[in-house]
Enzyme design. Structure first.
Site, PDB file in Angstrom:
ATOM      1  N   ASP A   2       0.867  -1.175   0.000  1.00 33.01           N
ATOM      2  CA  ASP A   2       0.000   0.000   0.000  1.00 33.01           C
ATOM      3  C   ASP A   2       0.904   1.226   0.000  1.00 33.01           C
ATOM      4  O   ASP A   2       1.837   1.308   0.804  1.00 33.01           O
ATOM      5  CB  ASP A   2      -0.888  -0.009   1.256  1.00 33.01           C
ATOM      6  CG  ASP A   2      -1.862   1.137   1.273  1.00 33.01           C
ATOM      7  OD1 ASP A   2      -2.879   1.053   0.569  1.00 33.01           O
ATOM      8  OD2 ASP A   2      -1.618   2.121   2.000  1.00 33.01           O
ATOM      9  N   ASN A  10      -2.561  12.757  -3.314  1.00 40.81           N
ATOM     10  CA  ASN A  10      -3.628  13.166  -4.242  1.00 40.81           C
ATOM     11  C   ASN A  10      -4.170  14.550  -3.891  1.00 40.81           C
ATOM     12  O   ASN A  10      -4.439  15.357  -4.780  1.00 40.81           O
ATOM     13  CB  ASN A  10      -4.775  12.152  -4.231  1.00 40.81           C
ATOM     14  CG  ASN A  10      -4.617  11.080  -5.271  1.00 40.81           C
ATOM     15  OD1 ASN A  10      -3.908  11.240  -6.257  1.00 40.81           O
ATOM     16  ND2 ASN A  10      -5.280   9.956  -5.050  1.00 40.81           N
ATOM     17  N   ASP A  19      -2.648   9.487 -10.491  1.00 39.44           N
ATOM     18  CA  ASP A  19      -2.728   8.386 -11.456  1.00 39.44           C
ATOM     19  C   ASP A  19      -1.373   8.129 -12.107  1.00 39.44           C
ATOM     20  O   ASP A  19      -0.977   6.980 -12.320  1.00 39.44           O
ATOM     21  CB  ASP A  19      -3.780   8.688 -12.534  1.00 39.44           C
ATOM     22  CG  ASP A  19      -5.197   8.612 -12.012  1.00 39.44           C
ATOM     23  OD1 ASP A  19      -5.414   8.069 -10.905  1.00 39.44           O
ATOM     24  OD2 ASP A  19      -6.107   9.102 -12.715  1.00 39.44           O
ATOM     25  N   GLU A  52      -4.721   2.464  -3.966  1.00 39.89           N
ATOM     26  CA  GLU A  52      -3.261   2.551  -4.029  1.00 39.89           C
ATOM     27  C   GLU A  52      -2.613   1.270  -3.514  1.00 39.89           C
ATOM     28  O   GLU A  52      -1.474   1.268  -3.083  1.00 39.89           O
ATOM     29  CB  GLU A  52      -2.758   3.765  -3.246  1.00 39.89           C
ATOM     30  CG  GLU A  52      -2.974   3.710  -1.768  1.00 39.89           C
ATOM     31  CD  GLU A  52      -4.334   4.203  -1.296  1.00 39.89           C
ATOM     32  OE1 GLU A  52      -4.512   4.307  -0.082  1.00 39.89           O
ATOM     33  OE2 GLU A  52      -5.227   4.480  -2.126  1.00 39.89           O
TER      34      GLU A  52
END
Length: 146
Positions: A2, A10, A19, A52
């Site tokens: 993770d 973000n 992304d 993620e």
């Protein structure tokens, strides 16, 4: 695995950049797995598991060896210099780093029922959360916490 603090990443840089970071992490994982498998009959599978999170499936690989590969991937992610480019491709920010927390678990059963798979995933999750709760950016083996 993770990616640590990805929501903040973000929030700071935007989902488009997030992304791009996920794609970069996927490429790092793919490169490390390809290097590990080079010249061996090993078959390893990597996938984005959601958000993620990524999962690696390493058939016939013992937990300590899997942890060693995870450590290689972890250090490659941490050392990677993420860049942010504008629409024209010009670098607008550099020197951004990410880290990831890894949980490694081994499956001992000779069969693979749905319950066995869920137990394996749960054990890897427990190890990963142990990594996160103990400072992040590390690899934890389930066998070491149970």
């Amino acid at each position: 695995l993770d990616i640590d603090d990805f929501k903040s990443f973000n929030d700071n840089y935007g989902h488009r950049v997030g992304d791009q970071a996920l794609i970069a992490v996927a490429k790092i994982i793919s490169r490390c797995v390809a290097e590990y498998c080079k010249g061996t009959p090993a078959e390893l599978y990597a996938t984005r598991f959601g958000g993620e999170e990524f999962a690696l499936i390493l058939p016939n690989i013992a937990e300590p060896e899997a942890a060693s590969l995870a450590e290689t991937i972890r250090s490659n992610i941490k050392e990677y210099n993420f860049l942010i480019r504008d629409d024209k491709g010009e670098i607008i920010q550099k020197g951004i780093s990410l880290s990831a927390s890894f949980g490694v678990a081994q499956h001992f059963s000779n069969h693979t029922s749905k319950d066995d798979t869920e137990t394996l995933i749960n054990n890897a999750d427990k190890a990963m959360y142990s990594a996160k709760n103990n400072g992040k950016n590390q690899v934890v083996q389930f066998g070491a916490i149970s």
